[in-house]
Design a protein around this motif. Structure first.
Motif, PDB file in Angstrom:
ATOM      1  N   TRP A 147       0.835  -1.187   0.000  1.00 38.90           N
ATOM      2  CA  TRP A 147       0.000   0.000   0.000  1.00 38.90           C
ATOM      3  C   TRP A 147       0.875   1.245   0.000  1.00 38.90           C
ATOM      4  O   TRP A 147       1.977   1.244   0.560  1.00 38.90           O
ATOM      5  N   VAL A 148       0.368   2.309  -0.607  1.00 42.55           N
ATOM      6  CA  VAL A 148       0.941   3.646  -0.429  1.00 42.55           C
ATOM      7  C   VAL A 148      -0.200   4.579  -0.068  1.00 42.55           C
ATOM      8  O   VAL A 148      -1.346   4.378  -0.495  1.00 42.55           O
ATOM      9  N   ALA A 149       0.092   5.606   0.739  1.00 41.63           N
ATOM     10  CA  ALA A 149      -0.932   6.551   1.166  1.00 41.63           C
ATOM     11  C   ALA A 149      -0.357   7.952   1.180  1.00 41.63           C
ATOM     12  O   ALA A 149       0.846   8.140   1.394  1.00 41.63           O
ATOM     13  N   GLY A 150      -1.233   8.947   0.960  1.00 43.83           N
ATOM     14  CA  GLY A 150      -0.735  10.319   0.924  1.00 43.83           C
ATOM     15  C   GLY A 150      -1.830  11.343   0.857  1.00 43.83           C
ATOM     16  O   GLY A 150      -2.820  11.277   1.593  1.00 43.83           O
ATOM     17  N   GLU A 151      -1.683  12.291  -0.054  1.00 47.23           N
ATOM     18  CA  GLU A 151      -2.579  13.433  -0.140  1.00 47.23           C
ATOM     19  C   GLU A 151      -4.005  13.024  -0.513  1.00 47.23           C
ATOM     20  O   GLU A 151      -4.230  11.976  -1.129  1.00 47.23           O
ATOM     21  N   ASN A 152      -4.953  13.889  -0.112  1.00 47.78           N
ATOM     22  CA  ASN A 152      -6.368  13.753  -0.499  1.00 47.78           C
ATOM     23  C   ASN A 152      -6.992  12.439  -0.048  1.00 47.78           C
ATOM     24  O   ASN A 152      -7.918  11.938  -0.692  1.00 47.78           O
ATOM     25  N   GLY A 153      -6.479  11.882   1.043  1.00 48.13           N
ATOM     26  CA  GLY A 153      -7.014  10.628   1.552  1.00 48.13           C
ATOM     27  C   GLY A 153      -6.748   9.443   0.651  1.00 48.13           C
ATOM     28  O   GLY A 153      -7.416   8.415   0.735  1.00 48.13           O
ATOM     29  N   THR A 154      -5.731   9.562  -0.201  1.00 48.21           N
ATOM     30  CA  THR A 154      -5.461   8.526  -1.200  1.00 48.21           C
ATOM     31  C   THR A 154      -4.731   7.332  -0.609  1.00 48.21           C
ATOM     32  O   THR A 154      -3.702   7.489   0.051  1.00 48.21           O
ATOM     33  N   ILE A 155      -5.257   6.143  -0.845  1.00 47.24           N
ATOM     34  CA  ILE A 155      -4.557   4.888  -0.570  1.00 47.24           C
ATOM     35  C   ILE A 155      -4.649   4.029  -1.822  1.00 47.24           C
ATOM     36  O   ILE A 155      -5.753   3.735  -2.295  1.00 47.24           O
ATOM     37  N   LEU A 156      -3.490   3.639  -2.361  1.00 50.12           N
ATOM     38  CA  LEU A 156      -3.435   2.704  -3.476  1.00 50.12           C
ATOM     39  C   LEU A 156      -2.883   1.383  -2.975  1.00 50.12           C
ATOM     40  O   LEU A 156      -1.996   1.364  -2.122  1.00 50.12           O
ATOM     41  N   SER A 157      -3.388   0.289  -3.510  1.00 53.04           N
ATOM     42  CA  SER A 157      -2.921  -1.025  -3.077  1.00 53.04           C
ATOM     43  C   SER A 157      -2.581  -1.890  -4.281  1.00 53.04           C
ATOM     44  O   SER A 157      -3.106  -1.702  -5.389  1.00 53.04           O
ATOM     45  N   SER A 158      -1.683  -2.841  -4.040  1.00 56.02           N
ATOM     46  CA  SER A 158      -1.307  -3.828  -5.053  1.00 56.02           C
ATOM     47  C   SER A 158      -1.273  -5.198  -4.408  1.00 56.02           C
ATOM     48  O   SER A 158      -0.786  -5.351  -3.285  1.00 56.02           O
ATOM     49  N   ARG A 159      -1.756  -6.202  -5.121  1.00 61.50           N
ATOM     50  CA  ARG A 159      -1.731  -7.579  -4.623  1.00 61.50           C
ATOM     51  C   ARG A 159      -0.754  -8.446  -5.415  1.00 61.50           C
ATOM     52  O   ARG A 159      -0.679  -9.638  -5.208  1.00 61.50           O
ATOM     53  N   ASN A 160      -0.023  -7.816  -6.335  1.00 58.25           N
ATOM     54  CA  ASN A 160       0.903  -8.585  -7.170  1.00 58.25           C
ATOM     55  C   ASN A 160       2.282  -7.924  -7.216  1.00 58.25           C
ATOM     56  O   ASN A 160       2.874  -7.776  -8.273  1.00 58.25           O
ATOM     57  N   SER A 161       2.743  -7.524  -6.039  1.00 54.81           N
ATOM     58  CA  SER A 161       4.091  -6.960  -5.880  1.00 54.81           C
ATOM     59  C   SER A 161       4.315  -5.701  -6.699  1.00 54.81           C
ATOM     60  O   SER A 161       5.418  -5.436  -7.172  1.00 54.81           O
ATOM     61  N   THR A 203      -8.650  -7.976   2.910  1.00 59.11           N
ATOM     62  CA  THR A 203      -8.520  -7.503   1.542  1.00 59.11           C
ATOM     63  C   THR A 203      -9.894  -7.219   0.945  1.00 59.11           C
ATOM     64  O   THR A 203     -10.833  -7.973   1.144  1.00 59.11           O
ATOM     65  N   GLY A 204      -9.992  -6.100   0.226  1.00 67.46           N
ATOM     66  CA  GLY A 204     -11.234  -5.782  -0.456  1.00 67.46           C
ATOM     67  C   GLY A 204     -12.214  -4.964   0.342  1.00 67.46           C
ATOM     68  O   GLY A 204     -13.186  -4.443  -0.213  1.00 67.46           O
ATOM     69  N   ARG A 205     -11.986  -4.827   1.630  1.00 65.70           N
ATOM     70  CA  ARG A 205     -12.887  -4.042   2.465  1.00 65.70           C
ATOM     71  C   ARG A 205     -12.473  -2.582   2.475  1.00 65.70           C
ATOM     72  O   ARG A 205     -11.308  -2.240   2.303  1.00 65.70           O
ATOM     73  N   ALA A 206     -13.460  -1.704   2.698  1.00 65.01           N
ATOM     74  CA  ALA A 206     -13.162  -0.287   2.836  1.00 65.01           C
ATOM     75  C   ALA A 206     -12.435  -0.041   4.148  1.00 65.01           C
ATOM     76  O   ALA A 206     -12.574  -0.800   5.113  1.00 65.01           O
ATOM     77  N   TRP A 207     -11.651   1.022   4.191  1.00 61.04           N
ATOM     78  CA  TRP A 207     -10.974   1.410   5.424  1.00 61.04           C
ATOM     79  C   TRP A 207     -11.990   2.010   6.379  1.00 61.04           C
ATOM     80  O   TRP A 207     -12.857   2.790   5.974  1.00 61.04           O
ATOM     81  N   GLU A 208     -11.895   1.653   7.646  1.00 58.51           N
ATOM     82  CA  GLU A 208     -12.819   2.136   8.657  1.00 58.51           C
ATOM     83  C   GLU A 208     -12.129   3.158   9.560  1.00 58.51           C
ATOM     84  O   GLU A 208     -10.978   2.968   9.949  1.00 58.51           O
ATOM     85  N   LYS A 209     -12.855   4.224   9.887  1.00 57.22           N
ATOM     86  CA  LYS A 209     -12.305   5.236  10.773  1.00 57.22           C
ATOM     87  C   LYS A 209     -12.378   4.771  12.225  1.00 57.22           C
ATOM     88  O   LYS A 209     -13.351   4.149  12.647  1.00 57.22           O
ATOM     89  N   GLN A 210     -11.324   5.075  12.981  1.00 58.53           N
ATOM     90  CA  GLN A 210     -11.304   4.811  14.412  1.00 58.53           C
ATOM     91  C   GLN A 210     -11.187   6.127  15.161  1.00 58.53           C
ATOM     92  O   GLN A 210     -10.623   7.101  14.646  1.00 58.53           O
ATOM     93  N   ASN A 211     -11.712   6.150  16.374  1.00 54.18           N
ATOM     94  CA  ASN A 211     -11.706   7.372  17.176  1.00 54.18           C
ATOM     95  C   ASN A 211     -10.352   7.551  17.836  1.00 54.18           C
ATOM     96  O   ASN A 211      -9.945   6.747  18.678  1.00 54.18           O
ATOM     97  N   SER A 212      -9.655   8.615  17.483  1.00 56.83           N
ATOM     98  CA  SER A 212      -8.332   8.878  18.053  1.00 56.83           C
ATOM     99  C   SER A 212      -8.407   9.693  19.337  1.00 56.83           C
ATOM    100  O   SER A 212      -7.413   9.803  20.059  1.00 56.83           O
ATOM    101  N   GLY A 213      -9.575  10.294  19.610  1.00 62.31           N
ATOM    102  CA  GLY A 213      -9.673  11.172  20.770  1.00 62.31           C
ATOM    103  C   GLY A 213      -8.980  12.500  20.559  1.00 62.31           C
ATOM    104  O   GLY A 213      -8.788  13.267  21.506  1.00 62.31           O
ATOM    105  N   ASN A 214      -8.599  12.800  19.318  1.00 62.51           N
ATOM    106  CA  ASN A 214      -7.890  14.030  18.976  1.00 62.51           C
ATOM    107  C   ASN A 214      -8.834  14.913  18.193  1.00 62.51           C
ATOM    108  O   ASN A 214      -9.408  14.495  17.183  1.00 62.51           O
ATOM    109  N   ASN A 215      -8.995  16.157  18.625  1.00 60.36           N
ATOM    110  CA  ASN A 215      -9.938  17.049  17.944  1.00 60.36           C
ATOM    111  C   ASN A 215      -9.337  17.742  16.724  1.00 60.36           C
ATOM    112  O   ASN A 215      -9.939  18.615  16.135  1.00 60.36           O
ATOM    113  N   GLY A 216      -8.104  17.337  16.372  1.00 56.72           N
ATOM    114  CA  GLY A 216      -7.523  17.891  15.170  1.00 56.72           C
ATOM    115  C   GLY A 216      -6.547  19.018  15.418  1.00 56.72           C
ATOM    116  O   GLY A 216      -5.945  19.522  14.474  1.00 56.72           O
ATOM    117  N   CYS A 217      -6.366  19.450  16.654  1.00 57.03           N
ATOM    118  CA  CYS A 217      -5.391  20.500  16.937  1.00 57.03           C
ATOM    119  C   CYS A 217      -3.991  19.979  16.664  1.00 57.03           C
ATOM    120  O   CYS A 217      -3.681  18.819  16.901  1.00 57.03           O
TER     121      CYS A 217
END
Length: 222
Positions: A147-161, A203-217
């Motif tokens: 997986w790679v992740a970065g700007e705009n909430g982007t996550i790309l994944s590969s299953r074949n190296s 694999t194949g499932r959407a990413w789920e948000k978890q509560n960090s307890g951080n208000n974003g500051c």
């Protein structure tokens, strides 16, 4: 007196720390305390952003701006330059095995090495050629899932190296900055701005948000 950006400890008593202006240190526990040592050779001058190794191996890689990739096979005592074949900034590098390594960076950059020295740029979709990727991770016994992740909430994944990449559903547009991928499983976490934590178990499932307890500051406690 430089900013230190990443660390890795492949041995309980030996680790690597990298930072700005080509800073690379070998950290060794001596008499119960950790001490910083300068390697005999560090062929890097640009900011170093990431370092990786795997437990109980003498090999490690570090990467940074200007397309810099360096490698050690001596537990950090000296480092040698590698030809990344890019001048783009590299923000993250990760080993799955001694010979299978991925890296990612600016302007849609994803690199792969299967020979501990030969680096190839991988193709991403046209929509992601300007995306800044901040973190890379791998799972599976041979690191065949990545997986790679970065700007705009982007996550790309590969299953074949890394041969093909697919966009994952994240339900966020914040910049994603760090990740942890649990070796040998499909479990993974990705974190980013505004207290964002994303979690995935299959694999194949959407990413789920978890509560960090951080208000974003940022920069101070809320």
């Amino acid at each position: 007196a430089v900013n230190l950006n990443a660390l890795e400890f492949p041995y309980p008593d030996t680790g690597y720390v990298v930072g700005d202006n080509g800073a690379v240190f070998r950290v060794v526990r001596v008499g119960g305390q950790y001490q910083f040592f300068i390697p005999t050779s560090v062929p890097a001058t640009c900011n170093m952003n990431s370092v990786t190794s795997i437990p109980l191996t003498v090999s490690g890689f570090a990467a940074g701006d200007c397309g810099t990739i360096i490698r050690t096979t001596t537990r950090g005592q000296n480092w040698v330059a590698q030809n990344s074949r890019t001048t783009k900034d590299i923000n993250s590098i990760k080993m799955a095995t001694v010979s299978r390594i991925f890296a990612c960076g600016d302007s849609g950059l994803i690199l792969r090495s299967f020979s501990s020295g030969q680096w190839d740029a991988l193709t991403v979709g046209a929509a992601y050629t300007t995306t800044k990727f901040n973190t890379v991770g791998m799972t599976g016994s041979q690191g065949d899932s990545a997986w790679v992740a970065g700007e705009n909430g982007t996550i790309l994944s590969s299953r074949n190296s890394g041969q093909t990449w697919f966009a994952e559903t994240t339900n966020t547009t914040v910049t994603l900055r760090g990740s942890y991928f649990y070796a040998g499983t499909m479990r993974a976490w990705v974190v980013g701005d505004s207290g964002t934590i994303l979690h995935k178990t299959e694999t194949g499932r959407a990413w789920e948000k978890q509560n960090s307890g951080n208000n974003g500051c940022r920069g101070h406690k809320p």
